[in-house]
Write an enzyme that holds these catalytic residues in place. Structure first.
Site, PDB file in Angstrom:
ATOM      1  N   GLY A 346       0.835  -1.199   0.000  1.00  0.00           N
ATOM      2  CA  GLY A 346       0.000   0.000   0.000  1.00  0.00           C
ATOM      3  C   GLY A 346       0.862   1.237   0.000  1.00  0.00           C
ATOM      4  O   GLY A 346       2.086   1.170   0.127  1.00  0.00           O
ATOM      5  N   ASP A 347       0.217   2.395  -0.153  1.00  0.00           N
ATOM      6  CA  ASP A 347       0.948   3.650  -0.076  1.00  0.00           C
ATOM      7  C   ASP A 347       0.073   4.701   0.582  1.00  0.00           C
ATOM      8  O   ASP A 347      -1.119   4.512   0.768  1.00  0.00           O
ATOM      9  CB  ASP A 347       1.404   4.134  -1.464  1.00  0.00           C
ATOM     10  CG  ASP A 347       0.259   4.251  -2.462  1.00  0.00           C
ATOM     11  OD1 ASP A 347      -0.909   4.278  -2.018  1.00  0.00           O
ATOM     12  OD2 ASP A 347       0.531   4.331  -3.661  1.00  0.00           O
ATOM     13  N   PHE A 350       3.108   9.425   3.190  1.00  0.00           N
ATOM     14  CA  PHE A 350       4.520   9.459   3.540  1.00  0.00           C
ATOM     15  C   PHE A 350       5.372   8.574   2.643  1.00  0.00           C
ATOM     16  O   PHE A 350       6.554   8.810   2.486  1.00  0.00           O
ATOM     17  CB  PHE A 350       4.711   9.016   4.991  1.00  0.00           C
ATOM     18  CG  PHE A 350       4.026   9.911   5.982  1.00  0.00           C
ATOM     19  CD1 PHE A 350       4.604  11.101   6.371  1.00  0.00           C
ATOM     20  CD2 PHE A 350       2.788   9.581   6.520  1.00  0.00           C
ATOM     21  CE1 PHE A 350       3.986  11.934   7.283  1.00  0.00           C
ATOM     22  CE2 PHE A 350       2.162  10.407   7.425  1.00  0.00           C
ATOM     23  CZ  PHE A 350       2.760  11.595   7.806  1.00  0.00           C
ATOM     24  N   GLY A 351       4.814   7.548   2.073  1.00  0.00           N
ATOM     25  CA  GLY A 351       5.605   6.662   1.245  1.00  0.00           C
ATOM     26  C   GLY A 351       4.863   5.391   0.899  1.00  0.00           C
ATOM     27  O   GLY A 351       3.700   5.208   1.252  1.00  0.00           O
ATOM     28  N   THR A 352       5.565   4.489   0.203  1.00  0.00           N
ATOM     29  CA  THR A 352       5.002   3.223  -0.237  1.00  0.00           C
ATOM     30  C   THR A 352       5.580   2.104   0.617  1.00  0.00           C
ATOM     31  O   THR A 352       6.757   2.110   0.960  1.00  0.00           O
ATOM     32  CB  THR A 352       5.337   2.976  -1.724  1.00  0.00           C
ATOM     33  OG1 THR A 352       4.901   4.098  -2.491  1.00  0.00           O
ATOM     34  CG2 THR A 352       4.638   1.734  -2.241  1.00  0.00           C
ATOM     35  N   VAL A 353       4.728   1.105   0.956  1.00  0.00           N
ATOM     36  CA  VAL A 353       5.130   0.007   1.829  1.00  0.00           C
ATOM     37  C   VAL A 353       5.235  -1.273   1.005  1.00  0.00           C
ATOM     38  O   VAL A 353       4.357  -1.586   0.198  1.00  0.00           O
ATOM     39  CB  VAL A 353       4.129  -0.189   2.983  1.00  0.00           C
ATOM     40  CG1 VAL A 353       4.603  -1.304   3.909  1.00  0.00           C
ATOM     41  CG2 VAL A 353       3.957   1.100   3.763  1.00  0.00           C
ATOM     42  N   ASP A 463      -2.594  10.844  11.639  1.00  0.00           N
ATOM     43  CA  ASP A 463      -3.174  10.211  10.449  1.00  0.00           C
ATOM     44  C   ASP A 463      -3.929   8.942  10.846  1.00  0.00           C
ATOM     45  O   ASP A 463      -3.722   7.868  10.274  1.00  0.00           O
ATOM     46  CB  ASP A 463      -2.077   9.880   9.431  1.00  0.00           C
ATOM     47  CG  ASP A 463      -2.640   9.668   8.026  1.00  0.00           C
ATOM     48  OD1 ASP A 463      -3.797  10.053   7.778  1.00  0.00           O
ATOM     49  OD2 ASP A 463      -1.916   9.111   7.177  1.00  0.00           O
TER      50      ASP A 463
END
Length: 661
Positions: A346-347, A350-353, A463
């Protein structure tokens, strides 16, 4: 003779490499036909090329992909005769981010920044460009008699102008009766639309200025060219060209010329000679050290063992920094199969995992932070150290990160295998009735417990959402992404790009003061409670315009005594009296969390206390909130006759009276 320093061995080992590197550096070619260029902060590379003013027929990229670098270092590209500012180019994903210059131009009027006038449609002509799946079209209708229900009126434009999101099933025939004099279709990012809803009539300018994305499809593969030391180019008639360092060109890659072969032979011979000399020197030093070691005896060996033990406990040498485990970038790159899209979990803001497997067998989640967002590395490491020491059974464990020595900053978390609460409520793992009410109550209590712990540790999550609430195989909650905004700059002059919250969950007061507090987490958690009750997503642009935000829908249903219209029908609300009471109590709690005024919301401690009481059946005198005479029962029965402020006041009175018993 003085004993050589141990590090001198390493310097000697590096000598041949200095001699090898020098000839290559001296013969570096600048590729005069295709210079590398950077306009402002945006690097321009194949298939794009810079129009240099002397020649507009450069063979550096696709026809129509020429970019002007303005005097103020803003790259511009023309599509269909219209100018667009280039925000960024992403070669890895073949995407380019653009913004229409029309919406950046300050026009006369009372609110020029809030009310830009879109004047032309985007024309891709025959260029190898497509809209990405993240885009959605906006249609502006100008000079209308009135605006229909499925459109938004923009009062700041001439006469009467209307704005429509083009995915709600309407077509041009629906506009015939409104006698509009003209229309313009443009495109924006879908997430930006969701972010500024439901006030699109006053925030559409912000959405337009955030731009849109296009993706190009590569008509050739220049990997071979670049791997062979060449640079990619493109001729309008001949097609792909590979520029080689010796001044020649090729169709696919640069083969070694006779000159290069000779150069490599000479370098290899020189390296061999230096290698032999180096081995002789090393052997001499080694023999000399061996002889000295014999004379030192046991005292030398004792000191050596002590020194060795000390070096083993050195945190830097053990891959740790201030208690945070340090991972090598290459290790994480291999663990995620080089950040393969098939490993993507997922993303977010803050960034992509990515899912990854370390050499020791551990399965981890690797968060790849977006470029140019983090603070300076030292401060970043200090903040990671704080987050890594937060320990709670309902928080995802942060194992460590990479450092400034790596190509980019990565965070490494424990891997949670059962997806997110969003997946189970309305995502790929959802099915009617699969997530029972008792499980949802446990999710609410455990999430609240984690947030109470964070607030007690002076950490605001910022968040809170169902996508950040993970579940293990026993459906135990693991809250993720906590405190990540501590790692990012918080500049209120650039709030449109700062990752602060998610549309549908953001505290309404954030848009007034640009600050997120503990009470902002309470608001976001209120949205989570409504999701648990309804199984509906926090934002859905296919719903009625007044119900696009789930929070607005929930407040309306509760105030109008229509909670049954909000509740997931598979939870037993209509058939089980105990479940009905519990859902009603949680809905009332969510109502308090969603108050616009922060001071009217409860604290997370109070929220947790109330949820635990609901979970335990509300049987104790201290939490007697569900009997027929309680204040909250009256509020639920008559909330449609009361304002949110009066409900908040009554709730506060009830809480004080019950907690004092």
């Amino acid at each position: 003779m003085t004993e050589p320093h141990p590090h001198s061995h390493f310097l000697l080992l590096l000598l041949p490499f200095f001699f090898i590197a020098l000839p290559a550096a001296s013969n570096d070619t600048t590729y005069p036909n295709c210079p590398s260029y950077k306009c402002g902060d945006v690097p321009i590379s194949y298939p794009f090329w810079i129009i240099d003013g002397e020649s507009t027929t450069q063979f550096c990229g696709y026809q129509g992909f020429g970019i002007n670098c303005s005097p103020i270092l803003i790259p511009e590209i023309r599509l269909g005769g219209d100018s667009y500012d280039v925000q960024w180019i992403f070669p890895e994903s073949s995407k380019i981010s653009l913004v229409d210059k029309d919406v950046l131009t300050v026009l006369p009027g009372p609110n020029p920044d809030k009310c830009p006038r879109v004047r032309h449609r985007i024309n891709l002509e025959s260029l190898p460009l497509n809209y990405t799946s993240h885009n959605v079209n906006l249609t502006f209708h100008f000079g209308c008699n009135e605006c229909p229900d499925f459109a938004t009126e923009i009062r700041c434009l001439e006469r009467k102008s209307c704005l429509q999101i083009m995915n709600n099933g309407t077509d041009e025939e629906d506009w015939n009766e409104f006698s509009c004099t003209g229309d313009v279709v443009t495109t924006v990012i879908r997430d930006h639309i969701n972010r500024f809803l439901p006030n699109l009539s006053t925030t559409f300018g912000d959405v337009l200025r955030l731009g849109f994305e296009l993706e190009w499809w590569r008509m050739d593969d220049c990997d071979k060219c670049e791997e062979s030391g060449g640079r990619c180019g493109h001729h309008n008639t001949a097609g792909f060209i590979c520029f080689c360092s010796d001044g020649t060109t090729n169709k696919d890659h640069c083969k070694d010329s006779e000159k290069n072969v000779k150069k490599k032979v000479i370098i290899s011979l020189c390296s061999a000679v230096f290698g032999i000399l180096l081995m002789c020197v090393v052997f001499y030093i080694w023999r000399r050290r061996q002889n000295k070691r014999r004379s030192y005896g046991s005292s030398y060996r004792s000191r050596n063992i002590s020194s060795f033990t000390s070096s083993m406990t050195d945190p830097e040498k053990n891959g740790a920094y201030h208690g945070v485990q340090i991972f090598k970038y290459r290790e994480l790159e291999k663990a995620t199969n080089y950040f393969d899209s098939r490993n993507e979990l997922g993303d977010g803001g803050f960034g992509t995992v990515y899912e990854g497997k370390l050499k020791d067998g551990r399965v981890v989640a690797v968060k790849r932070l977006y470029e140019n967002n983090y603070k300076r590395v030292e401060q970043f490491m200090n903040e990671v150290g704080i987050l890594a020491h937060l320990r709670h059974r309902n928080l995802v464990s942060l194992y460590g990160c990479t450092t400034h020595h790596s190509r980019e900053l990565l965070l490494v978390y424990e891997y949670i295998s059962n997806g997110t609460v969003a997946d189970h409520l309305h995502g790929e793992k959802s099915s009617p009735g699969s997530l029972k009410w008792t499980t949802r109550m446990s999710i609410a209590v455990e999430t609240a417990s984690a947030l109470v712990y964070l607030h007690a540790s002076d950490v605001v999550h910022r968040d809170v959402k169902t996508n950040n609430i993970l579940l293990d195989n026993s459906f135990t909650v693991k809250v993720a992404d906590f405190g990540l905004s501590r790692l990012f700059p918080n500049n209120v002059t650039h709030v449109s790009t700062a990752p602060q919250g998610t549309p549908g969950y953001v505290d309404p007061e954030y848009h007034e003061c640009y600050q997120l507090t503990n009470k902002s987490d309470v608001y976001s958690f209120g949205v989570v409670l409504v999701e648990l009750i309804s199984s509906k997503p926090a934002v859905d642009i296919t719903r009625h315009r007044h119900e696009i935000n789930l929070s607005s829908m929930a407040l309306s249903k509760i105030q109008n005594d229509a909670l049954h219209e909000l509740v997931d029908p598979h939870l037993g609300y209509d058939t089980d009296n105990e479940i009905r009471k519990m859902i009603s109590a949680v809905a009332e709690l969510a109502f308090q969390c969603l108050q616009n005024d922060r001071d009217s919301r409860p604290s997370m401690d109070e929220v947790l206390e109330c949820l635990v009481a609901v979970q335990n059946g509300m049987s104790s005198n201290k939490h007697n909130m569900l009997d027929g005479t309680s204040d909250d029962a009256v509020l639920l029965n008559h909330s449609q006759d009361m304002s949110p402020d009066s409900v908040a006041a009554a709730w506060s009175t009830s809480t004080l009276s019950t907690s004092s018993g």
